[in-house]
Design a protein around this motif. Structure first.
Motif, PDB file in Angstrom:
ATOM      1  N   LYS A 196      -0.646   7.459   3.134  1.00 11.76           N
ATOM      2  CA  LYS A 196      -0.824   8.866   2.706  1.00 11.76           C
ATOM      3  C   LYS A 196       0.055   9.780   3.551  1.00 11.76           C
ATOM      4  O   LYS A 196       0.584  10.776   3.058  1.00 11.76           O
ATOM      5  N   ALA A 247       1.152   6.660  -6.864  1.00 11.95           N
ATOM      6  CA  ALA A 247      -0.023   7.484  -7.201  1.00 11.95           C
ATOM      7  C   ALA A 247       0.211   8.955  -6.854  1.00 11.95           C
ATOM      8  O   ALA A 247      -0.400   9.847  -7.440  1.00 11.95           O
ATOM      9  N   SER A 248       1.118   9.224  -5.907  1.00 11.32           N
ATOM     10  CA  SER A 248       1.406  10.607  -5.505  1.00 11.32           C
ATOM     11  C   SER A 248       2.503  11.237  -6.356  1.00 11.32           C
ATOM     12  O   SER A 248       2.938  12.354  -6.080  1.00 11.32           O
ATOM     13  N   LYS A 292       2.164   1.651  -3.627  1.00 12.89           N
ATOM     14  CA  LYS A 292       1.112   2.128  -4.554  1.00 12.89           C
ATOM     15  C   LYS A 292       0.747   3.581  -4.279  1.00 12.89           C
ATOM     16  O   LYS A 292       0.550   4.371  -5.207  1.00 12.89           O
ATOM     17  N   THR A 293       0.687   3.953  -3.007  1.00 15.88           N
ATOM     18  CA  THR A 293       0.317   5.336  -2.661  1.00 15.88           C
ATOM     19  C   THR A 293       1.402   6.308  -3.115  1.00 15.88           C
ATOM     20  O   THR A 293       1.099   7.390  -3.636  1.00 15.88           O
ATOM     21  N   GLN A 316      -3.913   2.572   4.549  1.00 17.80           N
ATOM     22  CA  GLN A 316      -3.992   3.590   3.496  1.00 17.80           C
ATOM     23  C   GLN A 316      -3.675   4.982   4.052  1.00 17.80           C
ATOM     24  O   GLN A 316      -2.929   5.757   3.446  1.00 17.80           O
ATOM     25  N   THR A 356       0.843  -1.207   0.000  1.00 15.15           N
ATOM     26  CA  THR A 356       0.000   0.000   0.000  1.00 15.15           C
ATOM     27  C   THR A 356       0.873   1.251   0.000  1.00 15.15           C
ATOM     28  O   THR A 356       0.556   2.240  -0.684  1.00 15.15           O
TER      29      THR A 356
END
Ligand SMILES: NC(=O)c1ccc[n+]([C@@H]2O[C@H](COP(=O)([O-])OP(=O)(O)OC[C@H]3O[C@@H](n4cnc5c(N)ncnc54)[C@H](OP(=O)(O)O)[C@@H]3O)[C@@H](O)[C@H]2O)c1
Length: 322
Positions: free
Chosen positions: A184, A27-28, A23-24, A180, A20
């Motif tokens: 973040k 994505a950022s 992936k985060t 998650q 996670t």
């Protein structure tokens, strides 16, 4: 001139939190390299899109080569001594600017908590990083128990078996966050400059209690027969000392210390001054938590989850049922 962090290496990318986090970060907008002892296993878990480097944590040459050109290292692995200190040395040699040691956990600023076995390696790593602040900065993230992780194990509340080992009166409040949200927070601190250096951040999704989770759990699965067994944290504090003498490395001892860190009366498990706002992370409420509880009600239990659920059931002092 502010040098932005762009290239991030994630060590231990294939376990409970790593996928996670990876992936985060992708994505950022970060360029992510997964650092692992097993390329094949990590490829299976992360898929073909992610850059992966296989390393030997006991070889400085291997680590420095992997970290050349990297701006920040994020560790998603437990313990990792001497691997994590080797990684710090290699990061310094490779010119990495920021190091996020394994954290996403309980706030271990309390000195009693720092003496608990699960916190000892982390304390050593934190001290090691403090002694090297002139050459590399560091940031840790405290989340309290990771809600989806503990739900997957059936800890705190077992939605699959409709049961709970309730610590004391079940009213103790604690901060908790999802994997998650923790991820973040990792992305947010990497976007920050000097203000994120050499410090801890606290982030949570919700402050709740076992009684509140039980109430919501019962509303989510209204037809189930719930079993609640009491556990007394003062008894547990005595038992864990004895259990540690027999087998300090056992999962039972690990779970008892972790439960005491959350539910022990002497510890404040609520982040009174959480950093959600500065990290740009909101909180969730009853409906989101209920949704999560519902998703675990029908989930298949992993074998590790079954093992831990059995251990957690054993923590109850008398077996009295409600
Ligand atoms: N608050 C909570 O409830 C909670 C729950 C879970 C985790 N966490 C925290 O999240 C962080 C990450 O934990 P995690 O559970 O995601 O980790 P994990 O699943 O136990 O391990 C992740 C990966 O780290 C690598 N690793 C493990 N031991 C290693 C060693 N001795 N040397 C080198 N690499 C090693 C392995 O990857 P390779 O074999 O590919 O190298 C492993 O797959 C930790 O700080 C942990 O305390 C908190």
């Amino acid at each position: 001139m502010v040098l932005h962090i762009k290239k991030v290496a994630v060590a231990g990318p294939n376990g409970n939190t790593g996928p996670t986090v990876v992936k985060t970060l992708v994505a950022s907008g970060f360029d992510v390299t997964a650092v692992t002892r097993s390329l094949a296993k990590t490829r299976d878990i992360l898929g073909p899109e992610i850059d992966i480097i296989e390393v030997d944590y006991l070889s400085q040459h291997s680590l420095v080569s992997a970290l050349r050109g990297i701006d920040a290292v994020v560790v998603c692995g437990v313990g990792m001594l001497p691997e994590q200190t080797n990684l710090i040395d290699a990061a310094i040699a490779a010119g990495v600017r920021r190091f996020l040691p394994a954290s996403l956990d309980t706030d271990i600023s309390n000195p009693v908590l720092r003496s608990f076995p699960f916190a000892q390696n982390k304390t050593i790593v934190q001290e090691y990083l403090k002694s090297r602040e002139s050459v590399i900065s560091h940031t840790s993230i405290r989340t309290g128990p990771l809600l989806d992780y503990v739900l997957s194990l059936g800890a705190i509340i077992n939605m699959r078996e409709h049961s709970m080992t309730r610590f004391d009166d079940g009213e103790k409040k604690f901060s908790t966050a999802t994997i998650q949200t923790a991820s973040k927070a990792v992305a947010a601190v990497l976007r920050m400059g000097k203000e994120a250096e050499n410090r801890d951040f606290r982030v949570h999704d919700i402050v709740t209690s076992q009684n509140e989770l039980l109430k919501w759990g019962k509303e989510v699965v209204p037809d189930a027969e719930w079993t609640v067994t009491p556990a007394n944290t003062e008894d547990m504090a005595k038992k864990v000392v004895e259990a540690s003498k027999v087998d300090p490395e056992s999962r039972m001892v690990d779970i008892m210390f972790k439960a005491l860190a959350i539910f022990g009366k002497e510890f404040n498990s609520v982040f009174e001054e959480a950093n959600n706002e500065v990290l740009g992370i909101g909180m969730i409420g009853e409906s989101e938590v209920k949704e999560m509880l519902r998703s675990f009600a029908g989930a298949v239990q992993s074998s590790a989850g079954e093992r831990d659920a059995a251990i957690i059931n054993k923590l109850s002092s008398s077996g009295n049922e409600e």
